[in-house]
Design an enzyme around this catalytic site. Structure first.
Site, PDB file in Angstrom:
ATOM      1  N   LYS A   1       0.821  -1.217   0.000  1.00 52.30           N
ATOM      2  CA  LYS A   1       0.000   0.000   0.000  1.00 52.30           C
ATOM      3  C   LYS A   1       0.855   1.268   0.000  1.00 52.30           C
ATOM      4  O   LYS A   1       0.561   2.231  -0.683  1.00 52.30           O
ATOM      5  CB  LYS A   1      -0.928   0.000   1.221  1.00 52.30           C
ATOM      6  CG  LYS A   1      -2.091  -0.981   1.053  1.00 52.30           C
ATOM      7  CD  LYS A   1      -3.092  -0.882   2.173  1.00 52.30           C
ATOM      8  CE  LYS A   1      -2.484  -1.247   3.508  1.00 52.30           C
ATOM      9  NZ  LYS A   1      -3.417  -1.592   4.558  1.00 52.30           N
TER      10      LYS A   1
ATOM     11  N   TYR B   1      17.602   1.605  -1.801  1.00 48.25           N
ATOM     12  CA  TYR B   1      18.598   2.675  -1.832  1.00 48.25           C
ATOM     13  C   TYR B   1      19.255   2.775  -3.213  1.00 48.25           C
ATOM     14  O   TYR B   1      19.697   3.828  -3.628  1.00 48.25           O
ATOM     15  CB  TYR B   1      19.631   2.507  -0.703  1.00 48.25           C
ATOM     16  CG  TYR B   1      19.200   3.361   0.471  1.00 48.25           C
ATOM     17  CD1 TYR B   1      17.955   3.131   1.056  1.00 48.25           C
ATOM     18  CD2 TYR B   1      19.950   4.433   0.932  1.00 48.25           C
ATOM     19  CE1 TYR B   1      17.484   3.942   2.077  1.00 48.25           C
ATOM     20  CE2 TYR B   1      19.486   5.249   1.950  1.00 48.25           C
ATOM     21  CZ  TYR B   1      18.262   4.997   2.510  1.00 48.25           C
ATOM     22  OH  TYR B   1      17.788   5.814   3.498  1.00 48.25           O
TER      23      TYR B   1
ATOM     24  N   ASP C   1      18.678  -4.196   9.209  1.00 46.96           N
ATOM     25  CA  ASP C   1      17.636  -3.373   8.584  1.00 46.96           C
ATOM     26  C   ASP C   1      18.228  -2.321   7.640  1.00 46.96           C
ATOM     27  O   ASP C   1      17.651  -2.032   6.599  1.00 46.96           O
ATOM     28  CB  ASP C   1      16.821  -2.684   9.695  1.00 46.96           C
ATOM     29  CG  ASP C   1      15.577  -1.996   9.169  1.00 46.96           C
ATOM     30  OD1 ASP C   1      14.855  -2.622   8.376  1.00 46.96           O
ATOM     31  OD2 ASP C   1      15.329  -0.821   9.531  1.00 46.96           O
TER      32      ASP C   1
ATOM     33  N   HIS D   1      21.382  -1.279   2.762  1.00 53.34           N
ATOM     34  CA  HIS D   1      21.399   0.071   2.187  1.00 53.34           C
ATOM     35  C   HIS D   1      22.790   0.728   2.249  1.00 53.34           C
ATOM     36  O   HIS D   1      23.314   1.192   1.241  1.00 53.34           O
ATOM     37  CB  HIS D   1      20.396   0.976   2.908  1.00 53.34           C
ATOM     38  CG  HIS D   1      18.984   0.457   2.884  1.00 53.34           C
ATOM     39  ND1 HIS D   1      18.508  -0.334   1.877  1.00 53.34           N
ATOM     40  CD2 HIS D   1      17.945   0.616   3.742  1.00 53.34           C
ATOM     41  CE1 HIS D   1      17.234  -0.635   2.122  1.00 53.34           C
ATOM     42  NE2 HIS D   1      16.873  -0.068   3.253  1.00 53.34           N
TER      43      HIS D   1
ATOM     44  N   LYS E   1      27.256   4.413   9.748  1.00 56.83           N
ATOM     45  CA  LYS E   1      26.520   4.837  10.938  1.00 56.83           C
ATOM     46  C   LYS E   1      25.035   4.878  10.612  1.00 56.83           C
ATOM     47  O   LYS E   1      24.634   5.465   9.612  1.00 56.83           O
ATOM     48  CB  LYS E   1      27.026   6.239  11.293  1.00 56.83           C
ATOM     49  CG  LYS E   1      26.355   6.871  12.468  1.00 56.83           C
ATOM     50  CD  LYS E   1      27.124   8.140  12.812  1.00 56.83           C
ATOM     51  CE  LYS E   1      26.422   8.935  13.868  1.00 56.83           C
ATOM     52  NZ  LYS E   1      27.191  10.117  14.255  1.00 56.83           N
TER      53      LYS E   1
ATOM     54  N   TYR F   1      27.881  18.975  -2.050  1.00 55.24           N
ATOM     55  CA  TYR F   1      28.665  20.188  -1.863  1.00 55.24           C
ATOM     56  C   TYR F   1      30.064  19.837  -1.406  1.00 55.24           C
ATOM     57  O   TYR F   1      30.310  18.790  -0.825  1.00 55.24           O
ATOM     58  CB  TYR F   1      27.991  21.165  -0.898  1.00 55.24           C
ATOM     59  CG  TYR F   1      27.611  20.597   0.445  1.00 55.24           C
ATOM     60  CD1 TYR F   1      26.385  19.969   0.627  1.00 55.24           C
ATOM     61  CD2 TYR F   1      28.458  20.715   1.535  1.00 55.24           C
ATOM     62  CE1 TYR F   1      26.023  19.470   1.857  1.00 55.24           C
ATOM     63  CE2 TYR F   1      28.102  20.222   2.774  1.00 55.24           C
ATOM     64  CZ  TYR F   1      26.885  19.591   2.931  1.00 55.24           C
ATOM     65  OH  TYR F   1      26.527  19.081   4.149  1.00 55.24           O
TER      66      TYR F   1
HETATM   67  C1  BG6 Z   1      13.730   0.393   5.103  1.00 59.57           C
HETATM   68  C2  BG6 Z   1      13.912   0.057   6.558  1.00 59.57           C
HETATM   69  O1  BG6 Z   1      14.397  -0.534   4.307  1.00 59.57           O
HETATM   70  O2  BG6 Z   1      14.259   1.677   4.863  1.00 59.57           O
HETATM   71  C3  BG6 Z   1      13.265   1.098   7.442  1.00 59.57           C
HETATM   72  O3  BG6 Z   1      13.330  -1.218   6.820  1.00 59.57           O
HETATM   73  C4  BG6 Z   1      13.724   2.481   7.085  1.00 59.57           C
HETATM   74  O4  BG6 Z   1      13.561   0.842   8.817  1.00 59.57           O
HETATM   75  C5  BG6 Z   1      13.624   2.719   5.577  1.00 59.57           C
HETATM   76  O5  BG6 Z   1      12.900   3.408   7.774  1.00 59.57           O
HETATM   77  C6  BG6 Z   1      14.282   4.014   5.197  1.00 59.57           C
HETATM   78  O6  BG6 Z   1      14.052   4.296   3.848  1.00 59.57           O
HETATM   79  P1  BG6 Z   1      14.129   5.791   3.315  1.00 59.57           P
HETATM   80  O7  BG6 Z   1      13.998   5.655   1.859  1.00 59.57           O
HETATM   81  O8  BG6 Z   1      13.016   6.531   3.980  1.00 59.57           O
HETATM   82  O9  BG6 Z   1      15.455   6.310   3.766  1.00 59.57           O
END
Ligand code: BG6
Length: 484
Positions: free
Chosen positions: A19, A189, A245, A250, A333, A378
């Site tokens: 959704k 990402y 996570d 990412h 981080k 930048y």
């Molecule tokens: C997701 C994680 O993959 O990415 C979440 O499971 C996180 O915990 C989210 O909030 C962040 O994504 P974005 O695109 O908002 O940085």
């Protein structure tokens, strides 16, 4: 563009991911003309017994967020929703998938396609525990059967497993059913504008080519902060934690693009070959270069156990053992419930040798790529302070997307990635060996955390995280600059 009809199946259609992300991305593609009504149909599949209309109503709220949306927008939404049908079934029964196949085939017969091929895209907006059974059901019941060509592809979301062993098991289970070119492992990402820009920046600019190495760069930080906690998804989060996570996927993907060598070409295989090499060159993570945190109040969530050891914050230093990066700390981080929401890459350069201005105390050259919010890049540099005196000061060469690309819409990550799955471009998707190499880096540390050998430090929500993380940064040689 390929000729023929396209069926997009969203499995887990009534869930949050579908959704909030999948359907809005599909809608945007539709609105921009990438999904033509005469050749696409969208099937929602889930266990809940609801009608087509009920599913459409559930999605509608996520497509019209603004109460004052124009009537043209509402009309677009209604037209789009007419393309959406619902099929109810369980994730492990042939029956459900047979009725799904029947619906898809009926659509293909009406739309198709005496001259075109059938394309079937299955988007698994589901928990990974059901991936193997769902893939089995698709393979047994729902593959494209057209004699005229076409394809069947599946899209899966992270988390792909919890550690090396479980990820490999999952990969083998899916791998027995589908070929690698049919499997699209999404890391959203990789769909972000400035992440996609990294290859261009690095390899199309003479500025950067000679500087991008251990001779010039002191350290690199890849940072993710969120200013909200895990409310509403504590149950999921507690099982995974911030490393699984955010960092293992990412941030590590961003690291690959920052650190990899120039690929032979832009072909997906060439790019992913280089990413794998970087991952394989990462040295084992040392405990003394890791700081974990958990925000105070995290355990108040009723879905989180009272004695949870799960980190909601982590800072760690990775070292890449190769000719380009030996000795350059890569600081990763990530944290929830911090003081701001931001994702950025900070590349800090070494001091100028033989500095005659004594300016290094004001700050080093730093190149910052802000992924979000407000995409920008930048360069912090030293200039002469305007005036009669020979004073130096830090200033910035600034490319802010809002100003520079006024009015140019930046597509959502999911939108771009779903379009890639339809086009068959795997450049921005994670390959199986890449996934394995990523898990190899983090699994030993994750097991120590799971075994309770590593305790997260408490931090106040809305803060920068545990102070020890800043100490680790300083130890890694990062020089705080103004505004950081
Ligand atoms: C997701 C994680 O993959 O990415 C979440 O499971 C996180 O915990 C989210 O909030 C962040 O994504 P974005 O695109 O908002 O940085």
């Amino acid at each position: 563009p390929e000729i023929g009809c396209l069926s997009i199946v969203v499995l887990g259609a009534s869930g949050d991911l579908a959704k909030k992300k999948t359907f809005p991305a599909l809608f945007n593609l539709y609105r921009r003309g990438f999904l033509q009504s005469n050749e696409v149909h969208i099937f929602g599949y889930a266990r809940t017994k609801i009608s087509d209309e009920e599913l459409r109503n559930r999605i509608r709220g996520y497509l019209i967020k603004d109460k004052d949306a124009s009537s043209a927008h509402s009309e677009d939404v209604s037209k789009f929703l007419q393309l959406v049908k619902y099929v109810c079934g369980s994730y492990d029964s042939d029956e459900g998938f047979q009725s799904l196949d029947k619906e898809i085939s009926e659509y293909e017969v009406t739309k198709n396609s005496t001259e075109g091929s059938s394309r079937r895209l299955f988007y698994l907006a589901l928990p990974p525990s059901v991936y193997p059974s769902v893939c089995r059901m698709i393979k047994r019941n729902c593959m494209n059967k057209s004699d005229l060509g076409g394809w069947t592809r599946i899209v899966v979301e992270k988390p792909f497993g919890k550690d090396l062993e479980s990820a490999e098991k999952l990969s083998s289970q899916i791998g027995e059913l589908f070929e690698e070119p049919q499997i699209y492992r999404i890391d959203h990402y990789l769909g972000k504008e400035l992440v996609q820009n990294l290859l261009v920046l690095r390899f199309a600019n003479r500025f950067f080519l000679p500087l991008w190495n251990r001779d010039n760069i002191a350290n690199i930080q890849i940072v993710f902060r969120e200013d909200f906690g895990t409310e509403g998804r504590g149950g999921y989060f507690d099982e995974y934690g911030i490393i699984r996570d955010i960092i293992q996927n990412h941030l590590l993907q961003v690291l690959c693009l920052v650190a990899m060598e120039k690929p032979v070409s832009l072909k997906p295989e060439h790019i992913r070959d280089e990413k794998v090499k970087v991952l394989q060159s990462v040295l084992p993570i040392r405990d003394e270069e890791v700081v974990l945190g958990q925000y105070i109040g995290y355990r108040d969530d009723p879905t989180v156990p009272d004695n949870s050891n799960t980190p909601t914050f982590a800072t760690m230093v990775l070292h890449i053992h190769n000719e380009r990066w030996e000795g350059v700390p890569f600081i990763l981080k990530a944290g929830k419930a911090l003081n701001s929401r931001k994702a950025e890459i900070r590349i800090q350069f070494k001091d100028v040798p033989g500095d005659i201005f004594k300016c290094h105390k004001q700050g080093r050259n730093e190149f910052v790529i802000r992924l979000q919010p407000s995409e920008a890049m930048y360069m912090k540099l030293t200039v002469k302070q305007p005036g009669l005196d020979m004073q130096t000061a830090q200033s910035e060469l600034d490319l802010s997307y809002k100003q520079r690309y006024q009015g140019v819409p930046i597509p959502e990550a999911y939108e771009r990635l779903i379009l890639d799955t339809i086009r068959g471009d795997q450049q921005h998707f994670v390959r199986r060996d890449e996934l394995k190499a990523a898990w190899e880096i983090f699994t030993p540390l994750l097991h120590r955390i799971d075994d309770g050998e590593f305790k997260p430090l408490p931090y106040t929500p809305g803060s920068r995280g545990p102070a020890e993380a800043d100490e680790l940064l300083a130890q890694a040689g990062y020089m705080q600059t103004h505004g950081y």
